[in-house]
Design a protein around this motif. Structure first.
Motif, PDB file in Angstrom:
ATOM      1  N   ASP A  74      45.050  24.454  61.206  1.00  7.80           N
ATOM      2  CA  ASP A  74      46.391  24.997  60.965  1.00  7.80           C
ATOM      3  C   ASP A  74      47.476  24.216  61.718  1.00  7.80           C
ATOM      4  O   ASP A  74      48.574  24.720  61.947  1.00  7.80           O
ATOM      5  CB  ASP A  74      46.445  26.483  61.342  1.00  7.80           C
ATOM      6  N   ALA A  75      47.164  22.967  62.089  1.00 11.57           N
ATOM      7  CA  ALA A  75      48.147  22.145  62.798  1.00 11.57           C
ATOM      8  C   ALA A  75      49.458  22.157  62.017  1.00 11.57           C
ATOM      9  O   ALA A  75      49.466  21.854  60.829  1.00 11.57           O
ATOM     10  CB  ALA A  75      47.634  20.713  62.926  1.00 11.57           C
ATOM     11  N   PRO A  76      50.558  22.533  62.675  1.00 10.56           N
ATOM     12  CA  PRO A  76      51.815  22.647  61.942  1.00 10.56           C
ATOM     13  C   PRO A  76      52.435  21.304  61.583  1.00 10.56           C
ATOM     14  O   PRO A  76      53.170  21.188  60.618  1.00 10.56           O
ATOM     15  CB  PRO A  76      52.730  23.417  62.901  1.00 10.56           C
ATOM     16  N   GLU A  77      52.132  20.281  62.346  1.00  6.52           N
ATOM     17  CA  GLU A  77      52.798  18.992  62.141  1.00  6.52           C
ATOM     18  C   GLU A  77      51.785  17.866  61.996  1.00  6.52           C
ATOM     19  O   GLU A  77      51.547  17.102  62.923  1.00  6.52           O
ATOM     20  CB  GLU A  77      53.738  18.679  63.323  1.00  6.52           C
ATOM     21  N   LEU A  78      51.175  17.786  60.836  1.00  6.71           N
ATOM     22  CA  LEU A  78      50.218  16.719  60.547  1.00  6.71           C
ATOM     23  C   LEU A  78      50.801  15.907  59.402  1.00  6.71           C
ATOM     24  O   LEU A  78      50.950  16.407  58.292  1.00  6.71           O
ATOM     25  CB  LEU A  78      48.863  17.310  60.151  1.00  6.71           C
ATOM     26  N   VAL A  79      51.197  14.663  59.712  1.00  7.55           N
ATOM     27  CA  VAL A  79      51.880  13.831  58.713  1.00  7.55           C
ATOM     28  C   VAL A  79      51.136  12.505  58.559  1.00  7.55           C
ATOM     29  O   VAL A  79      50.789  11.858  59.544  1.00  7.55           O
ATOM     30  CB  VAL A  79      53.347  13.559  59.130  1.00  7.55           C
ATOM     31  N   PHE A  80      50.905  12.141  57.313  1.00  5.86           N
ATOM     32  CA  PHE A  80      50.258  10.866  56.999  1.00  5.86           C
ATOM     33  C   PHE A  80      51.302   9.918  56.433  1.00  5.86           C
ATOM     34  O   PHE A  80      52.260  10.352  55.800  1.00  5.86           O
ATOM     35  CB  PHE A  80      49.157  11.076  55.949  1.00  5.86           C
ATOM     36  N   HIS A  81      51.093   8.625  56.646  1.00  3.76           N
ATOM     37  CA  HIS A  81      51.962   7.661  55.977  1.00  3.76           C
ATOM     38  C   HIS A  81      51.231   6.354  55.787  1.00  3.76           C
ATOM     39  O   HIS A  81      50.258   6.046  56.479  1.00  3.76           O
ATOM     40  CB  HIS A  81      53.267   7.449  56.763  1.00  3.76           C
ATOM     41  N   CYS A  82      51.704   5.589  54.803  1.00  4.17           N
ATOM     42  CA  CYS A  82      51.158   4.258  54.558  1.00  4.17           C
ATOM     43  C   CYS A  82      52.334   3.305  54.447  1.00  4.17           C
ATOM     44  O   CYS A  82      53.337   3.475  55.135  1.00  4.17           O
ATOM     45  CB  CYS A  82      50.274   4.255  53.304  1.00  4.17           C
ATOM     46  N   GLN A  83      52.234   2.309  53.584  1.00  6.14           N
ATOM     47  CA  GLN A  83      53.322   1.346  53.439  1.00  6.14           C
ATOM     48  C   GLN A  83      54.393   1.870  52.482  1.00  6.14           C
ATOM     49  O   GLN A  83      55.571   1.833  52.777  1.00  6.14           O
ATOM     50  CB  GLN A  83      52.767   0.011  52.943  1.00  6.14           C
TER      51      GLN A  83
END
Length: 119
Positions: A74-83
């Motif tokens: 339930d992590a509130p701030e989990l953000v993924f990104h790539c190019q």
């Protein structure tokens, strides 16, 4: 809401989170070669094809490998990104499938970030 819907984070959202959130886990899913050319400060590198395995690790194993605490489901701030956004969306969907309900994708990716940060 269907779990297949990827929630996106804007550049402004991410900038704010990086500035204020102690809980943010920003995951860069690009290749090592891409990361070596530059990355968003504070991000951790988990290549897109290993995201599922990484998020399935035991917490102590995850911490040993990545140097940060494994996020709870339930992590509130989990953000993924790539190019450019596509691999970030793939990683976000994988995380959501594993139960990370708040996983989101920074759709602008490192390309947008580096352009905006140069100003």
């Amino acid at each position: 809401m269907a779990s297949s819907v990827t929630k996106d984070v804007s550049y402004e959202d991410l900038k704010t989170l990086l500035g204020k959130s102690q809980n943010l886990l920003l995951v860069d899913v690009r290749t090592k070669e891409e990361v070596d050319k530059g990355c968003i400060q504070g991000s951790i590198h988990i290549p897109v094809d290993t995201v599922e395995a990484a998020l399935s690790m035991q917490p102590d194993e995850f911490k040993a490998k990545y140097g940060v605490t494994k996020p709870p489901l339930d992590a509130p701030e989990l953000v993924f990104h790539c190019q450019m956004g596509k691999r970030g969306a793939t990683a976000t969907t994988k995380a959501q499938d594993l139960g990370y309900v708040n996983a989101r994708n920074y759709a602008g990716g490192f390309k947008e970030w580096s352009e905006k940060e140069k100003k």
